[in-house]
Write a protein that holds these residues in place. Structure first.
Motif, PDB file in Angstrom:
ATOM      1  N   ALA A   1      41.558  49.442  41.772  1.00  0.00           N
ATOM      2  CA  ALA A   1      40.834  48.521  40.890  1.00  0.00           C
ATOM      3  C   ALA A   1      41.799  47.714  40.026  1.00  0.00           C
ATOM      4  O   ALA A   1      41.584  46.520  39.765  1.00  0.00           O
ATOM      5  N   ARG A   2      42.875  48.357  39.584  1.00  0.00           N
ATOM      6  CA  ARG A   2      43.888  47.674  38.778  1.00  0.00           C
ATOM      7  C   ARG A   2      44.526  46.534  39.571  1.00  0.00           C
ATOM      8  O   ARG A   2      44.723  45.419  39.073  1.00  0.00           O
ATOM      9  N   ILE A   3      44.848  46.785  40.834  1.00  0.00           N
ATOM     10  CA  ILE A   3      45.475  45.768  41.674  1.00  0.00           C
ATOM     11  C   ILE A   3      44.493  44.654  42.019  1.00  0.00           C
ATOM     12  O   ILE A   3      44.858  43.472  42.051  1.00  0.00           O
ATOM     13  N   ILE A   4      43.245  45.009  42.258  1.00  0.00           N
ATOM     14  CA  ILE A   4      42.223  43.994  42.540  1.00  0.00           C
ATOM     15  C   ILE A   4      42.082  43.050  41.349  1.00  0.00           C
ATOM     16  O   ILE A   4      41.962  41.825  41.514  1.00  0.00           O
ATOM     17  N   ARG A   5      42.135  43.595  40.130  1.00  0.00           N
ATOM     18  CA  ARG A   5      42.072  42.735  38.944  1.00  0.00           C
ATOM     19  C   ARG A   5      43.295  41.821  38.862  1.00  0.00           C
ATOM     20  O   ARG A   5      43.173  40.636  38.517  1.00  0.00           O
ATOM     21  N   LEU A   6      44.473  42.359  39.163  1.00  0.00           N
ATOM     22  CA  LEU A   6      45.680  41.535  39.161  1.00  0.00           C
ATOM     23  C   LEU A   6      45.558  40.379  40.150  1.00  0.00           C
ATOM     24  O   LEU A   6      46.051  39.278  39.901  1.00  0.00           O
ATOM     25  N   ALA A   7      44.920  40.642  41.278  1.00  0.00           N
ATOM     26  CA  ALA A   7      44.762  39.615  42.310  1.00  0.00           C
ATOM     27  C   ALA A   7      43.661  38.628  41.986  1.00  0.00           C
ATOM     28  O   ALA A   7      43.442  37.672  42.740  1.00  0.00           O
ATOM     29  N   GLY A   8      42.959  38.825  40.867  1.00  0.00           N
ATOM     30  CA  GLY A   8      41.912  37.890  40.453  1.00  0.00           C
ATOM     31  C   GLY A   8      40.678  37.946  41.316  1.00  0.00           C
ATOM     32  O   GLY A   8      39.974  36.948  41.460  1.00  0.00           O
ATOM     33  N   ARG A   9      40.405  39.104  41.877  1.00  0.00           N
ATOM     34  CA  ARG A   9      39.269  39.241  42.788  1.00  0.00           C
ATOM     35  C   ARG A   9      38.121  40.011  42.163  1.00  0.00           C
ATOM     36  O   ARG A   9      38.323  40.904  41.352  1.00  0.00           O
ATOM     37  N   ASP A  10      36.934  39.667  42.588  1.00  0.00           N
ATOM     38  CA  ASP A  10      35.773  40.510  42.374  1.00  0.00           C
ATOM     39  C   ASP A  10      35.869  41.665  43.363  1.00  0.00           C
ATOM     40  O   ASP A  10      36.298  41.478  44.504  1.00  0.00           O
ATOM     41  N   GLU A  11      35.490  42.870  42.958  1.00  0.00           N
ATOM     42  CA  GLU A  11      35.609  44.014  43.861  1.00  0.00           C
ATOM     43  C   GLU A  11      34.767  43.851  45.120  1.00  0.00           C
ATOM     44  O   GLU A  11      35.057  44.466  46.148  1.00  0.00           O
TER      45      GLU A  11
ATOM     46  N   ASP B   1      47.272  35.255  49.679  1.00  0.00           N
ATOM     47  CA  ASP B   1      46.914  34.882  48.299  1.00  0.00           C
ATOM     48  C   ASP B   1      46.686  36.120  47.441  1.00  0.00           C
ATOM     49  O   ASP B   1      47.070  36.154  46.269  1.00  0.00           O
ATOM     50  N   PHE B   2      46.031  37.124  48.029  1.00  0.00           N
ATOM     51  CA  PHE B   2      45.790  38.381  47.307  1.00  0.00           C
ATOM     52  C   PHE B   2      47.114  38.992  46.861  1.00  0.00           C
ATOM     53  O   PHE B   2      47.278  39.393  45.695  1.00  0.00           O
ATOM     54  N   ILE B   3      48.072  39.050  47.774  1.00  0.00           N
ATOM     55  CA  ILE B   3      49.370  39.672  47.480  1.00  0.00           C
ATOM     56  C   ILE B   3      50.137  38.860  46.442  1.00  0.00           C
ATOM     57  O   ILE B   3      50.631  39.407  45.443  1.00  0.00           O
TER      58      ILE B   3
ATOM     59  N   GLN C   1      40.376  32.771  36.606  1.00  0.00           N
ATOM     60  CA  GLN C   1      39.125  32.783  37.346  1.00  0.00           C
ATOM     61  C   GLN C   1      39.129  33.932  38.337  1.00  0.00           C
ATOM     62  O   GLN C   1      40.128  34.198  38.999  1.00  0.00           O
ATOM     63  N   THR C   2      38.016  34.628  38.433  1.00  0.00           N
ATOM     64  CA  THR C   2      37.876  35.707  39.397  1.00  0.00           C
ATOM     65  C   THR C   2      37.124  35.194  40.607  1.00  0.00           C
ATOM     66  O   THR C   2      36.033  34.634  40.482  1.00  0.00           O
ATOM     67  N   LEU C   3      37.720  35.388  41.799  1.00  0.00           N
ATOM     68  CA  LEU C   3      37.080  34.925  43.016  1.00  0.00           C
ATOM     69  C   LEU C   3      35.971  35.883  43.414  1.00  0.00           C
ATOM     70  O   LEU C   3      36.151  37.100  43.395  1.00  0.00           O
ATOM     71  N   THR C   4      34.833  35.340  43.781  1.00  0.00           N
ATOM     72  CA  THR C   4      33.678  36.145  44.165  1.00  0.00           C
ATOM     73  C   THR C   4      33.558  36.196  45.676  1.00  0.00           C
ATOM     74  O   THR C   4      34.276  35.514  46.410  1.00  0.00           O
ATOM     75  N   ALA C   5      32.615  37.021  46.150  1.00  0.00           N
ATOM     76  CA  ALA C   5      32.436  37.193  47.589  1.00  0.00           C
ATOM     77  C   ALA C   5      32.068  35.887  48.278  1.00  0.00           C
ATOM     78  O   ALA C   5      32.364  35.700  49.457  1.00  0.00           O
ATOM     79  N   ALA C   6      31.431  34.977  47.575  1.00  0.00           N
ATOM     80  CA  ALA C   6      31.039  33.712  48.174  1.00  0.00           C
ATOM     81  C   ALA C   6      32.217  32.760  48.328  1.00  0.00           C
ATOM     82  O   ALA C   6      32.139  31.779  49.062  1.00  0.00           O
TER      83      ALA C   6
END
Length: 213
Positions: free
Chosen positions: A26-36, A202-204, A4-9
């Motif tokens: 962008a590669r790391i943001i995807r690894l962290a499961g985040r929306d940019e 959590d991101f890390i 699941q990708t976490l969104t801004a909300a």
């Protein structure tokens, strides 16, 4: 990849420092499961790379190669960035598919800018080739635009990383892979003694987990 990708909300913003291309970020943001949209990217000045993290303006920053700063902690290796050289579009090496680091000893390269740690610059721009030829790190600049001007004019080369292909575009420059230098390990860094908020932790940790799969 995360399910699941976490969104801004869903989560607070992570303030992430980077330099040069946003492709690795962008590669790391995807690894962290985040929306940019949940990450605020801030480009740091390579001449003073740790100012933003030390001033509390960033939660984490992307670093390449190993750092040895007593007040900073780094994550496990998350990804790698292959090596390349940035040359002027009219440079003799500009049309090559790849080059050897040994060839680059024939051209002027750059000394570390500003307060960039010398021990890291030795990894970015090695003082000598594997065969022992000295790299001519004799060009000194204070800003990236000044560096780009010298490269485009054919007065110097910059031994760097393949991700710069995103930001070093023709007609002025070309990015040519270096086939005989190992890629740079990429990690995240943050202040050792500062409070790391849960959403940043959590991101890390999510990025580390996904990178190890």
């Amino acid at each position: 990849m995360p399910e699941q990708t976490l969104t801004a909300a869903d989560t607070p913003t992570v303030r992430l420092g980077y330099h040069g291309s946003t492709e690795v970020a962008a590669r790391i943001i995807r690894l962290a499961g985040r929306d940019e949209a949940t990450v605020r990217l801030s480009e740091y000045d390579v001449a003073d790379p740790f100012r933003g993290i030390r001033a509390g303006e960033l939660d984490v920053m992307i670093v390449k190669f190993g750092i040895n700063e007593p007040d900073l902690v780094t994550s496990r290796v998350l990804t790698q960035d292959a090596r390349a050289v940035v040359v002027g579009s009219q440079h003799p090496l500009a049309t090559r598919e790849s080059v050897s680091i040994e060839e680059l000893a024939d051209y002027d390269a750059f000394a570390p800018p500003g307060t960039f740690p010398t021990y890291v610059w030795d990894e970015v721009v090695p003082p000598r080739t594997p065969a022992g030829r000295p790299i001519r790190r004799n060009r000194r600049v204070d800003t990236i635009p000044e560096m780009r001007r010298l490269i485009a004019a054919g007065e110097a080369i910059h031994i760097s990383l393949i991700s710069l292909a995103d930001v070093a575009r023709p007609p002025g420059t070309r990015v040519v892979p270096i086939h005989d230098l190992p890629p740079a390990p990429v990690t995240l860094a943050w202040l050792r003694d500062s409070e790391v908020h849960d959403h940043v932790r959590d991101f890390i940790t999510t990025a580390e987990t996904e990178a190890s799969r």
